[in-house]
Scaffold this motif. Sequence first.
Motif, PDB file in Angstrom:
ATOM      1  N   GLY A 143     -50.829  26.055 -35.098  1.00 14.98           N
ATOM      2  CA  GLY A 143     -50.126  26.590 -33.935  1.00 14.98           C
ATOM      3  C   GLY A 143     -50.802  27.830 -33.391  1.00 14.98           C
ATOM      4  N   VAL A 144     -50.230  28.372 -32.326  1.00 13.28           N
ATOM      5  CA  VAL A 144     -50.787  29.528 -31.622  1.00 13.28           C
ATOM      6  C   VAL A 144     -49.665  30.502 -31.313  1.00 13.28           C
ATOM      7  N   LEU A 145     -49.977  31.781 -31.354  1.00 12.63           N
ATOM      8  CA  LEU A 145     -48.970  32.824 -31.160  1.00 12.63           C
ATOM      9  C   LEU A 145     -49.469  33.887 -30.200  1.00 12.63           C
ATOM     10  N   PHE A 146     -48.596  34.338 -29.328  1.00 13.07           N
ATOM     11  CA  PHE A 146     -48.862  35.526 -28.509  1.00 13.07           C
ATOM     12  C   PHE A 146     -47.656  36.441 -28.688  1.00 13.07           C
ATOM     13  N   ARG A 189     -46.161  31.417 -21.967  1.00 15.52           N
ATOM     14  CA  ARG A 189     -45.831  30.170 -22.670  1.00 15.52           C
ATOM     15  C   ARG A 189     -46.792  29.056 -22.276  1.00 15.52           C
ATOM     16  N   SER A 190     -47.153  28.969 -21.000  1.00 17.64           N
ATOM     17  CA  SER A 190     -48.090  27.960 -20.530  1.00 17.64           C
ATOM     18  C   SER A 190     -49.447  28.130 -21.216  1.00 17.64           C
ATOM     19  N   MET A 191     -49.878  29.362 -21.348  1.00 20.03           N
ATOM     20  CA  MET A 191     -51.157  29.649 -21.983  1.00 20.03           C
ATOM     21  C   MET A 191     -51.120  29.288 -23.474  1.00 20.03           C
ATOM     22  N   VAL A 192     -50.028  29.652 -24.139  1.00 23.12           N
ATOM     23  CA  VAL A 192     -49.878  29.347 -25.559  1.00 23.12           C
ATOM     24  C   VAL A 192     -49.868  27.833 -25.790  1.00 23.12           C
ATOM     25  N   LEU A 307     -54.418  35.838 -27.935  1.00 22.68           N
ATOM     26  CA  LEU A 307     -53.863  34.699 -28.653  1.00 22.68           C
ATOM     27  C   LEU A 307     -54.332  34.717 -30.095  1.00 22.68           C
ATOM     28  N   VAL A 308     -53.403  34.525 -31.015  1.00 16.51           N
ATOM     29  CA  VAL A 308     -53.777  34.490 -32.419  1.00 16.51           C
ATOM     30  C   VAL A 308     -53.209  33.244 -33.076  1.00 16.51           C
ATOM     31  N   SER A 319     -45.520  29.028 -34.065  1.00 16.41           N
ATOM     32  CA  SER A 319     -45.066  27.650 -33.872  1.00 16.41           C
ATOM     33  C   SER A 319     -45.240  27.207 -32.424  1.00 16.41           C
ATOM     34  N   GLY A 320     -45.997  27.987 -31.651  1.00 16.84           N
ATOM     35  CA  GLY A 320     -46.221  27.624 -30.269  1.00 16.84           C
ATOM     36  C   GLY A 320     -45.038  27.958 -29.391  1.00 16.84           C
ATOM     37  N   GLU A 321     -44.154  28.810 -29.879  1.00 19.11           N
ATOM     38  CA  GLU A 321     -42.982  29.140 -29.081  1.00 19.11           C
ATOM     39  C   GLU A 321     -43.340  30.129 -27.974  1.00 19.11           C
TER      40      GLU A 321
END
Length: 321
Positions: A143-146, A189-192, A307-308, A319-321
């Motif tokens: 997943g990805v997190l911001f 959110r779109s970027m994540v 982004l991490v 969790s990509g939230e």
Amino acid sequence: MDPELLADRRRIRRKLSFWRIMTVVVSVALVAGLVWRFQGAARDSNHIARIDIDGVITDDQPLLDLIKDVAENDAAKALIVSISSPGGTTYGGERLHKALLAAGKSKPVVADIHTLAASAGYMIAVSTDHIVAGESSIVGSIGVLFQYAQAGELLDKIGIRLEAIKSSPMKAEPSPFHEASDEAKAMIRSMVLDSYDWFVDMVAARREMDRTEVLALADGSIFTGRQGLKNGLVDALGGDAEIRAYLKGRNVDDTLKIVDWKPADSTTGLLFGARAASLLQQFIGVPETFSNEINRLADGKLFLDGLVSVWQVGGHSESGE
């Protein structure tokens, strides 16, 4: 006491201090030279190269150069990537992923997961031809997190207000000084989610899994090595013996010596590396910089930007939230 005698004693002490320091410098230089010579000799004969990827992953050019050097070295018949990382910046993981894919075009590349390979750490693992993990290793956290801090209430309490004049509403959003607008949250959110889709597709392609299978695993969950073997995130459980067995199947002599490759230390000059400089600093009483010490204590996590893809025990999973 005679002033001339005192002056002579001071001069003698200064000379002794100078020669002590020079002894340390020369000793370190000699040891570094011997180590470099032996490493060079080991790299010239047929061997299996091993590179360690530990801690938080960032955009690490010396590590990328090292992977390229192994890929171009004909004496290195295979590459083992030993991973123990909770992840890090998505871009850092991307660059390492591509570097290992390139290395895999010239020789077999195997991931050896130690304590954990989560998030960007797993992104690196899937770039290899074969993933070996311990039974209790931690894998996954796809997943990805911001994330960003909110300091608005604190500033209100101490009577500080920040004013901003912007060229457009989305400039410098989200801000730590006020609640993000719905539009700003939608932008992030779109970027994540775009990066998340890229990560999922990467895992599906490299593990030869259906995308729906990967999506079922890609909710930020982590798994043991045993679970990873069952759900397709890992190829085998074990260590060096299992790695050698796989490489033998790839026509690599399983009796070859495993040689550890390390990035060249250039942070403190040509004479000696950072570790030697640390010893010298302790000897002559020069402290480390405050920022370096904070970064070390925080394991590098304090200064991750953008982004991490990082899994943190007791913290926020991505969790990509």
